[in-house]
Scaffold this active site. Structure first.
Site, PDB file in Angstrom:
ATOM      1  N   HIS A 104       2.679 -20.397  42.078  1.00 46.43           N
ATOM      2  CA  HIS A 104       2.121 -20.339  40.719  1.00 46.43           C
ATOM      3  C   HIS A 104       0.592 -20.164  40.771  1.00 46.43           C
ATOM      4  O   HIS A 104       0.016 -19.461  39.950  1.00 46.43           O
ATOM      5  CB  HIS A 104       2.477 -21.601  39.926  1.00 46.43           C
ATOM      6  CG  HIS A 104       3.965 -21.841  39.854  1.00 46.43           C
ATOM      7  ND1 HIS A 104       4.498 -23.049  39.501  1.00 46.43           N
ATOM      8  CD2 HIS A 104       5.013 -21.012  40.120  1.00 46.43           C
ATOM      9  CE1 HIS A 104       5.831 -22.958  39.534  1.00 46.43           C
ATOM     10  NE2 HIS A 104       6.158 -21.739  39.916  1.00 46.43           N
ATOM     11  N   HIS A 261       9.324 -16.725  33.802  1.00 47.56           N
ATOM     12  CA  HIS A 261       8.881 -17.496  34.955  1.00 47.56           C
ATOM     13  C   HIS A 261       9.286 -16.820  36.268  1.00 47.56           C
ATOM     14  O   HIS A 261       8.539 -16.884  37.261  1.00 47.56           O
ATOM     15  CB  HIS A 261       9.410 -18.928  34.928  1.00 47.56           C
ATOM     16  CG  HIS A 261       8.837 -19.740  36.044  1.00 47.56           C
ATOM     17  ND1 HIS A 261       7.566 -20.283  35.987  1.00 47.56           N
ATOM     18  CD2 HIS A 261       9.301 -20.007  37.290  1.00 47.56           C
ATOM     19  CE1 HIS A 261       7.291 -20.870  37.135  1.00 47.56           C
ATOM     20  NE2 HIS A 261       8.330 -20.720  37.949  1.00 47.56           N
ATOM     21  N   ASP A 265       6.803 -16.029  39.340  1.00 45.88           N
ATOM     22  CA  ASP A 265       7.035 -16.321  40.764  1.00 45.88           C
ATOM     23  C   ASP A 265       6.892 -15.056  41.607  1.00 45.88           C
ATOM     24  O   ASP A 265       6.296 -15.074  42.689  1.00 45.88           O
ATOM     25  CB  ASP A 265       8.456 -16.866  40.966  1.00 45.88           C
ATOM     26  CG  ASP A 265       8.569 -18.345  40.636  1.00 45.88           C
ATOM     27  OD1 ASP A 265       7.541 -19.039  40.562  1.00 45.88           O
ATOM     28  OD2 ASP A 265       9.712 -18.804  40.461  1.00 45.88           O
ATOM     29  N   HIS A 288      12.332 -16.510  45.898  1.00 48.08           N
ATOM     30  CA  HIS A 288      11.266 -16.530  46.903  1.00 48.08           C
ATOM     31  C   HIS A 288      11.677 -15.858  48.215  1.00 48.08           C
ATOM     32  O   HIS A 288      10.887 -15.155  48.836  1.00 48.08           O
ATOM     33  CB  HIS A 288      10.831 -17.967  47.177  1.00 48.08           C
ATOM     34  CG  HIS A 288      10.338 -18.680  45.951  1.00 48.08           C
ATOM     35  ND1 HIS A 288       9.332 -18.179  45.159  1.00 48.08           N
ATOM     36  CD2 HIS A 288      10.735 -19.828  45.366  1.00 48.08           C
ATOM     37  CE1 HIS A 288       9.129 -19.000  44.149  1.00 48.08           C
ATOM     38  NE2 HIS A 288       9.962 -20.011  44.256  1.00 48.08           N
TER      39      HIS A 288
END
Ligand SMILES: [Zn+2]
Length: 326
Positions: A104, A261, A265, A288
């Protein structure tokens, strides 16, 4: 004068936004004007952390320094140093010192167009703050931005690349600017299917993405806390879903806060490339791990990309500063 360079509107043919023939002035690198400090709790460690964002010299990049360790705790924010991607993105150095949940903050730097900074941190995890990148954008704006005597480089995508599977993947395509298209799908009424596409230029990161918070399911949070994870997680720094309902009393910041969001990311993870990317990201249920795999694959194929100095015609990934919104 700097404002004019940064604030130039997008005015080139989409086929030739960057390159040596571009007549526009070069964009300069940026760092913070002054150090700025925050304190907060790490989402997974639950530890109270103090973090100071400091200016850094041109071409230094974004680097972390674990102040609780000293010189041995220096960890460059690079895709090469990613060592864990399960719940958050973690980077480590050769001595094994690590910093987790960096994505973030990295998204905040990407969104503000910051090239160079030193992050002094007295523990192993970036503070969760409110679960979004907005507090970091506010910190950067409060510090102010310094233009540096070095041209800003970008990574220009030349050939498509894709990683993942049929149902869960992320790809990069050649494009005139940085854009992200993202799709998520959960078997849950609160989330269901959400998709969003946007060009991350001229203010869109700050206006549309920065304040979208991280999210999790109550039963997963319980399970994680039993094994010592998500210790700092609460309704103050995450959207928590129980059954088909959002538990947070204040509700959502956007109807589709979840996919926003995921874009946040992705922007943060991809900034570990070390420079802004000029290309189009298409992602379906990526996270991720896939974001990292995409960078590993990109840099293993030298014919898929090239560095290019940025001209005033295209300012990718920006949007925190008023000069970027002209
Ligand atoms: Zn996140």
């Amino acid at each position: 004068m700097m404002d004019n360079i940064i604030g130039l509107p997008y005015n080139k043919s989409p086929d030739s936004p960057v390159g040596e023939h571009n007549a526009c002035s070069l964009v300069q690198q940026k760092t913070l004007s002054e150090p700025i400090t925050c304190q907060g709790i790490g989402l997974h460690t639950g530890r109270q952390i103090t973090m100071t964002l400091r200016p850094a010299e041109a071409n230094a990049g974004i680097n972390f320094l674990r102040s609780d360790i000293g010189a041995d705790g220096f960890v460059p924010a690079s895709w090469k140093n990613v060592t864990e991607t399960k719940l958050a993105t973690t980077i480590s150095n050769e001595s094994g010192h690590h910093i987790t949940t960096i994505e973030h903050l990295m998204a905040g730097f990407a969104g503000c167009g910051i090239d160079n900074a030193l992050i002094e941190i007295d523990g192993p995890e970036v503070p969760a703050m409110d679960g979004s990148a907005q507090p970091f954008v506010t910190m950067i704006e409060s510090s102010g931005v310094l233009f540096q005597e070095a041209p800003r480089k970008a990574i220009v995508i030349k050939k498509p690349i894709k990683v993942g599977t049929k149902n869960s993947f992320i790809s990069l395509m050649p494009a005139s600017m940085f854009g992200v298209s993202f799709e998520i799908e959960f078997n849950n009424t609160a989330l269901a299917k959400q998709s969003l596409e946007m060009k991350l230029v001229n203010g869109t990161f700050k206006d549309e993405i920065a304040s979208a918070r991280t999210f999790g399911f109550a039963h997963e949070v319980d399970a994680m806390q039993k094994v010592g994870l998500a210790r700092g997680g609460s309704l103050k720094n995450a959207v928590v879903i129980q059954g088909d309902n959002v538990l947070n009393q204040e509700g959502l910041r956007y109807d589709n806060e979840f996919v926003r969001h995921k874009i946040l990311d992705c922007v943060g993870d991809l900034y570990l490339a070390g420079a802004p990317i000029i290309g189009q990201v298409n992602a379906v249920r990526s996270g991720h791990a896939l974001n990292h795999e995409l960078l590993c694959t990109l840099f293993s194929r030298t014919d898929s990309w090239c560095f290019s100095q940025l001209s005033g015609a295209v300012v990718p990934g920006t949007g925190a500063l008023s000069t970027d919104t002209h």
